[in-house]
Design a protein around this motif. Structure first.
Motif, mmCIF file in Angstrom:
data_model
loop_
_atom_site.group_PDB
_atom_site.id
_atom_site.type_symbol
_atom_site.label_atom_id
_atom_site.label_comp_id
_atom_site.label_asym_id
_atom_site.label_seq_id
_atom_site.Cartn_x
_atom_site.Cartn_y
_atom_site.Cartn_z
ATOM 1 N N UNK A 1 0.837 -1.262 -0.039
ATOM 2 C CA UNK A 1 -0.267 0.100 -0.028
ATOM 3 C C UNK A 1 0.886 1.304 0.115
ATOM 4 N N UNK A 2 0.415 2.087 -0.476
ATOM 5 C CA UNK A 2 1.153 3.670 -0.696
ATOM 6 C C UNK A 2 0.526 4.529 0.091
ATOM 7 N N UNK A 3 1.470 5.528 0.599
ATOM 8 C CA UNK A 3 0.872 6.519 1.605
ATOM 9 C C UNK A 3 0.085 7.449 0.845
ATOM 10 N N UNK A 4 -0.879 8.449 1.247
ATOM 11 C CA UNK A 4 -1.465 9.516 0.666
ATOM 12 C C UNK A 4 -0.317 10.289 0.347
ATOM 13 N N UNK A 8 -1.666 17.422 -7.583
ATOM 14 C CA UNK A 8 -2.332 18.740 -7.794
ATOM 15 C C UNK A 8 -3.240 18.973 -6.647
ATOM 16 N N UNK A 9 -3.960 17.739 -6.108
ATOM 17 C CA UNK A 9 -4.704 17.880 -4.907
ATOM 18 C C UNK A 9 -4.246 16.581 -3.878
ATOM 19 N N UNK A 10 -4.872 16.627 -3.015
ATOM 20 C CA UNK A 10 -4.429 15.681 -2.058
ATOM 21 C C UNK A 10 -5.021 14.353 -2.639
ATOM 22 N N UNK A 11 -4.317 13.242 -2.629
ATOM 23 C CA UNK A 11 -4.538 11.868 -3.081
ATOM 24 C C UNK A 11 -4.255 10.861 -2.149
ATOM 25 N N UNK A 12 -5.575 10.292 -1.987
ATOM 26 C CA UNK A 12 -5.627 9.125 -0.988
ATOM 27 C C UNK A 12 -4.700 7.899 -1.338
ATOM 28 N N UNK A 13 -4.189 7.068 -0.536
ATOM 29 C CA UNK A 13 -3.132 6.066 -0.818
ATOM 30 C C UNK A 13 -3.830 5.348 -2.055
ATOM 31 N N UNK A 14 -5.031 4.880 -2.303
ATOM 32 C CA UNK A 14 -5.521 4.205 -3.454
ATOM 33 C C UNK A 14 -5.476 4.911 -4.405
ATOM 34 N N UNK A 15 -5.460 6.236 -4.753
ATOM 35 C CA UNK A 15 -5.404 6.872 -5.723
ATOM 36 C C UNK A 15 -3.873 7.043 -6.392
ATOM 37 N N UNK A 16 -2.966 6.959 -5.138
ATOM 38 C CA UNK A 16 -1.735 7.079 -5.477
ATOM 39 C C UNK A 16 -0.987 5.605 -6.175
ATOM 40 N N UNK A 17 -1.634 4.464 -5.577
ATOM 41 C CA UNK A 17 -1.357 3.274 -6.144
ATOM 42 C C UNK A 17 -1.814 3.030 -7.647
#
Length: 109
Positions: free
Chosen positions: A30-33, A50-59
């Motif tokens: 899993x990846x961090x936000x 460009x905006x806050x990305x939760x961990x699942x969006x980073x993955x």
């Protein structure tokens, strides 16, 4: 933010979730936000949130930016960058599966 730190070590530790797919042993990561404005890098890939990305969006971003493309079923697809092979599935959106690509070379030797 160096995402490599979250993707290491790829070799499965005892008790780690693993998946054998296409001749490779993938370890679940899993990846961090990622806060807005932060840069993230993984091997030769760099991107800026460009905006806050939760961990699942980073993955999902790592998977897509490394050439991954999910088919209509979204069940499993792979991408590669450097010596890593990434697996991704919409069934586990917060997980990116990571294998060392050189495992193929070791098996052939």
């Amino acid at each position: 933010m160096d995402l490599d730190a979250w993707l290491q070590p790829v070799d499965a530790a005892p008790g780690a979730r693993t998946l054998y797919q296409h001749g490779l042993l993938f370890a679940a990561r899993t990846l961090p936000a990622l806060p807005a404005g932060r840069w993230a890098s993984c091997e030769d890939v760099e991107f800026r949130a460009t905006e806050f990305l939760p961990g699942e969006d980073v993955a999902q971003a790592v998977f897509l930016l490394t050439g991954g493309a999910l088919g209509p079923s979204g069940t499993w697809a792979m991408s590669t960058v450097g010596d890593r092979c990434f697996g991704y599935s919409l069934r586990t959106p917060s997980v990116i599966w990571v294998a060392r690509y050189q495992q193929i070379a070791r098996k052939a030797a």
